[in-house]
Motif scaffolding. Structure first.
Motif, PDB file in Angstrom:
ATOM      1  N   TYR A  36       0.319  11.730   2.091  1.00 44.17           N
ATOM      2  CA  TYR A  36       0.576  10.672   3.052  1.00 44.17           C
ATOM      3  C   TYR A  36       1.985  10.849   3.614  1.00 44.17           C
ATOM      4  CZ  TYR A  36      -3.430   7.690   1.682  1.00 44.17           C
ATOM      5  OH  TYR A  36      -4.685   7.168   1.462  1.00 44.17           O
ATOM      6  N   LEU A  44       1.949   3.742   5.410  1.00 43.04           N
ATOM      7  CA  LEU A  44       1.639   5.137   5.129  1.00 43.04           C
ATOM      8  C   LEU A  44       0.460   5.595   5.974  1.00 43.04           C
ATOM      9  CD1 LEU A  44       3.249   4.198   2.548  1.00 43.04           C
ATOM     10  CD2 LEU A  44       1.956   5.945   1.319  1.00 43.04           C
ATOM     11  N   GLY A 103     -10.221   4.204  -9.908  1.00 45.15           N
ATOM     12  CA  GLY A 103     -10.101   3.499  -8.646  1.00 45.15           C
ATOM     13  C   GLY A 103      -8.696   3.376  -8.132  1.00 45.15           C
ATOM     14  N   LYS A 104      -7.723   3.931  -8.820  1.00 49.68           N
ATOM     15  CA  LYS A 104      -6.337   3.784  -8.407  1.00 49.68           C
ATOM     16  C   LYS A 104      -5.814   5.084  -7.806  1.00 49.68           C
ATOM     17  CE  LYS A 104      -5.292   0.566 -12.159  1.00 49.68           C
ATOM     18  NZ  LYS A 104      -4.446   0.346 -13.361  1.00 49.68           N
ATOM     19  N   PHE A 107       0.910   7.768  -7.163  1.00 46.55           N
ATOM     20  CA  PHE A 107       1.835   8.312  -6.178  1.00 46.55           C
ATOM     21  C   PHE A 107       2.952   9.105  -6.824  1.00 46.55           C
ATOM     22  CE2 PHE A 107       0.702   6.281  -2.141  1.00 46.55           C
ATOM     23  CZ  PHE A 107      -0.231   5.353  -2.578  1.00 46.55           C
TER      24      PHE A 107
ATOM     25  N   TYR B  33      -5.770  -3.618  -1.669  1.00 42.10           N
ATOM     26  CA  TYR B  33      -4.714  -3.338  -2.634  1.00 42.10           C
ATOM     27  C   TYR B  33      -3.382  -3.895  -2.146  1.00 42.10           C
ATOM     28  CZ  TYR B  33      -8.157   0.407  -3.361  1.00 42.10           C
ATOM     29  OH  TYR B  33      -9.313   1.126  -3.534  1.00 42.10           O
ATOM     30  N   TYR B  35       0.782  -3.083  -2.886  1.00 38.90           N
ATOM     31  CA  TYR B  35       1.768  -2.229  -3.508  1.00 38.90           C
ATOM     32  C   TYR B  35       3.168  -2.767  -3.237  1.00 38.90           C
ATOM     33  CZ  TYR B  35      -1.831   1.423  -3.783  1.00 38.90           C
ATOM     34  OH  TYR B  35      -2.962   2.151  -4.059  1.00 38.90           O
ATOM     35  N   LEU B  43       5.098   4.254  -4.619  1.00 40.82           N
ATOM     36  CA  LEU B  43       4.461   2.950  -4.562  1.00 40.82           C
ATOM     37  C   LEU B  43       3.944   2.548  -5.937  1.00 40.82           C
ATOM     38  CD1 LEU B  43       4.466   3.979  -1.584  1.00 40.82           C
ATOM     39  CD2 LEU B  43       2.387   2.631  -1.284  1.00 40.82           C
ATOM     40  N   LEU B  45       1.441  -0.242  -7.912  1.00 35.95           N
ATOM     41  CA  LEU B  45       0.300  -1.107  -7.659  1.00 35.95           C
ATOM     42  C   LEU B  45       0.502  -2.470  -8.305  1.00 35.95           C
ATOM     43  CD1 LEU B  45      -2.606  -1.280  -6.474  1.00 35.95           C
ATOM     44  CD2 LEU B  45      -3.413  -0.463  -8.702  1.00 35.95           C
ATOM     45  N   TYR B  48      -5.311  -5.272  -7.200  1.00 41.18           N
ATOM     46  CA  TYR B  48      -6.322  -4.713  -6.329  1.00 41.18           C
ATOM     47  C   TYR B  48      -7.607  -5.501  -6.483  1.00 41.18           C
ATOM     48  CZ  TYR B  48      -8.028  -2.119 -10.454  1.00 41.18           C
ATOM     49  OH  TYR B  48      -8.494  -1.760 -11.691  1.00 41.18           O
ATOM     50  N   LYS B  57      -5.450  -6.850 -12.171  1.00 36.85           N
ATOM     51  CA  LYS B  57      -4.028  -6.568 -12.227  1.00 36.85           C
ATOM     52  C   LYS B  57      -3.773  -5.066 -12.125  1.00 36.85           C
ATOM     53  CE  LYS B  57      -2.736 -10.579 -15.021  1.00 36.85           C
ATOM     54  NZ  LYS B  57      -2.112 -11.034 -16.293  1.00 36.85           N
ATOM     55  N   GLY B  58      -2.711  -4.750 -11.411  1.00 35.63           N
ATOM     56  CA  GLY B  58      -2.252  -3.374 -11.370  1.00 35.63           C
ATOM     57  C   GLY B  58      -1.191  -3.138 -12.426  1.00 35.63           C
ATOM     58  N   ASP B  59      -0.249  -2.290 -12.111  1.00 37.15           N
ATOM     59  CA  ASP B  59       0.761  -1.898 -13.091  1.00 37.15           C
ATOM     60  C   ASP B  59       1.927  -2.870 -13.198  1.00 37.15           C
ATOM     61  OD1 ASP B  59       0.161   1.376 -11.796  1.00 37.15           O
ATOM     62  OD2 ASP B  59      -0.657   0.503 -13.636  1.00 37.15           O
ATOM     63  N   LEU B  90       3.380  -3.357   0.712  1.00 38.09           N
ATOM     64  CA  LEU B  90       2.359  -2.694   1.510  1.00 38.09           C
ATOM     65  C   LEU B  90       0.971  -3.104   1.051  1.00 38.09           C
ATOM     66  CD1 LEU B  90       4.032   0.790   1.570  1.00 38.09           C
ATOM     67  CD2 LEU B  90       3.403  -0.476   3.610  1.00 38.09           C
ATOM     68  N   LEU B  97     -13.705   1.304  -4.016  1.00 40.51           N
ATOM     69  CA  LEU B  97     -12.570   1.579  -4.869  1.00 40.51           C
ATOM     70  C   LEU B  97     -12.141   3.031  -4.672  1.00 40.51           C
ATOM     71  CD1 LEU B  97     -11.246  -0.447  -6.742  1.00 40.51           C
ATOM     72  CD2 LEU B  97     -12.440   0.623  -8.639  1.00 40.51           C
ATOM     73  N   ALA B  98     -10.829   3.263  -4.668  1.00 39.25           N
ATOM     74  CA  ALA B  98     -10.283   4.579  -4.340  1.00 39.25           C
ATOM     75  C   ALA B  98     -10.911   5.674  -5.194  1.00 39.25           C
ATOM     76  CB  ALA B  98      -8.777   4.577  -4.517  1.00 39.25           C
ATOM     77  N   GLN B 104      -7.215   5.472   1.117  1.00 40.37           N
ATOM     78  CA  GLN B 104      -6.737   4.148   1.453  1.00 40.37           C
ATOM     79  C   GLN B 104      -6.045   4.150   2.814  1.00 40.37           C
ATOM     80  OE1 GLN B 104      -4.441   2.425  -1.742  1.00 40.37           O
ATOM     81  NE2 GLN B 104      -6.051   2.775  -3.234  1.00 40.37           N
ATOM     82  N   PHE B 105      -6.261   3.075   3.548  1.00 39.14           N
ATOM     83  CA  PHE B 105      -5.610   2.857   4.840  1.00 39.14           C
ATOM     84  C   PHE B 105      -4.565   1.774   4.648  1.00 39.14           C
ATOM     85  CE2 PHE B 105      -8.464   5.295   7.565  1.00 39.14           C
ATOM     86  CZ  PHE B 105      -9.545   5.475   6.711  1.00 39.14           C
ATOM     87  N   PHE B 106      -3.382   1.998   5.178  1.00 36.12           N
ATOM     88  CA  PHE B 106      -2.258   1.109   4.913  1.00 36.12           C
ATOM     89  C   PHE B 106      -1.879   0.271   6.123  1.00 36.12           C
ATOM     90  CE2 PHE B 106      -0.609   2.195   0.732  1.00 36.12           C
ATOM     91  CZ  PHE B 106      -1.335   3.336   0.450  1.00 36.12           C
ATOM     92  N   GLY B 107      -1.406  -0.944   5.825  1.00 36.36           N
ATOM     93  CA  GLY B 107      -0.824  -1.784   6.849  1.00 36.36           C
ATOM     94  C   GLY B 107       0.622  -1.388   7.094  1.00 36.36           C
TER      95      GLY B 107
END
Lengths: 117, 115
Positions: A36, A44, A103-104, A107, B33, B35, B43, B45, B48, B57-59, B90, B97-98, B104-107
């Motif tokens: 990315y 990104l 699913g994650k 990076f 998601y 980030y 990034l 997480l 999600y 929950k993420g990390d 983000l 799910l990835a 993934q497409f980001f804003g």
């Protein structure tokens, strides 16, 4: 567990010269890998992705990457840098199915590419 | 145009206040998601969601909360319990799910500054 290491935090090239951004990965599964790009204060954008088809992957804006399983590498290259290529680049690996990272996206720390006139 | 929108682009809040960041997508994606990005770091997480009314929950979920009442919306609340909330946030989405084919497409991101 999956992980990704970008070997250079900062790369500087002159406009018109080749670009090489290095990425090594670790995965106990067959990984999917992405590159990315992020311009300052932006989201990104996907450059390219590897999903177990051809090992040489072509992306947008003249970038390409080669998946080398024996070297666990996925380096990003471009034959000739343009000023607009100056940005942050992230190498990403998918979490393996059935693992805690299912699913994650995982990076790398990012590589800042500077392009000098 | 299809895509992901985040608002506002810049957000300033006083310490101790809760703040909600908006994320909307019109890509008809099931997964969304959040980030967090700090200078010089990749990034991380936060949360999600694989499907409406479900999220995980993420990390680094501590001090954050989310909801997923509609497919197209996934707002993030930064609570007063988050010890260091100043960061670039983000939002992203993917068809599912990835995975191998689900990039993934980001804003465009929201930069939150807590004063």
């Amino acid at each position: 567990a999956q992980s990704v290491t970008q070997l250079d935090s900062h790369v500087s090239v002159s406009e018109g010269t080749p670009v090489l951004l290095r990425c090594n990965y670790s995965s106990s599964y067959s990984p999917s890998l992405f590159w990315y790009v992020q311009h300052p204060n932006k989201g990104l954008q996907l450059l390219l992705k590897y999903t177990s088809a051809a090992t040489l992957v072509k992306g947008i804006n003249g970038f390409e990457a080669e998946f080398k399983k024996s070297e666990t590498s996925f380096h990003l290259t471009k034959p000739s840098a343009h000023m607009s290529d100056a940005a942050e680049y992230f190498c990403v690996v998918t979490g393996g199915y059935g693992s805690s990272n299912t699913g994650k996206l995982i990076f790398g720390q990012g590589t800042t590419l500077q392009v000098k006139p | 145009d299809g895509g992901i929108t985040q608002s506002p682009k810049y957000l300033f809040r006083k310490e101790g206040q809760n703040v909600t960041l908006s994320c909307e997508q019109n890509l008809n994606h099931d997964a969304m998601y959040w980030y967090r990005q700090d200078p010089g770091q990749g990034l991380r997480l936060i949360y999600y969601s694989q499907i409406v009314n479900d999220f995980q929950k993420g990390d680094i979920a501590e001090g954050y909360s989310v909801s997923r009442e509609k497919k197209e919306s996934f707002p993030l609340t930064v609570t007063s319990a988050q010890k260091n909330p100043t960061a670039f946030y983000l939002c992203a989405s993917s068809i599912a799910l990835a995975g191998a084919y689900n990039e993934q497409f980001f804003g465009p991101g929201t930069r939150l500054t807590v004063l």
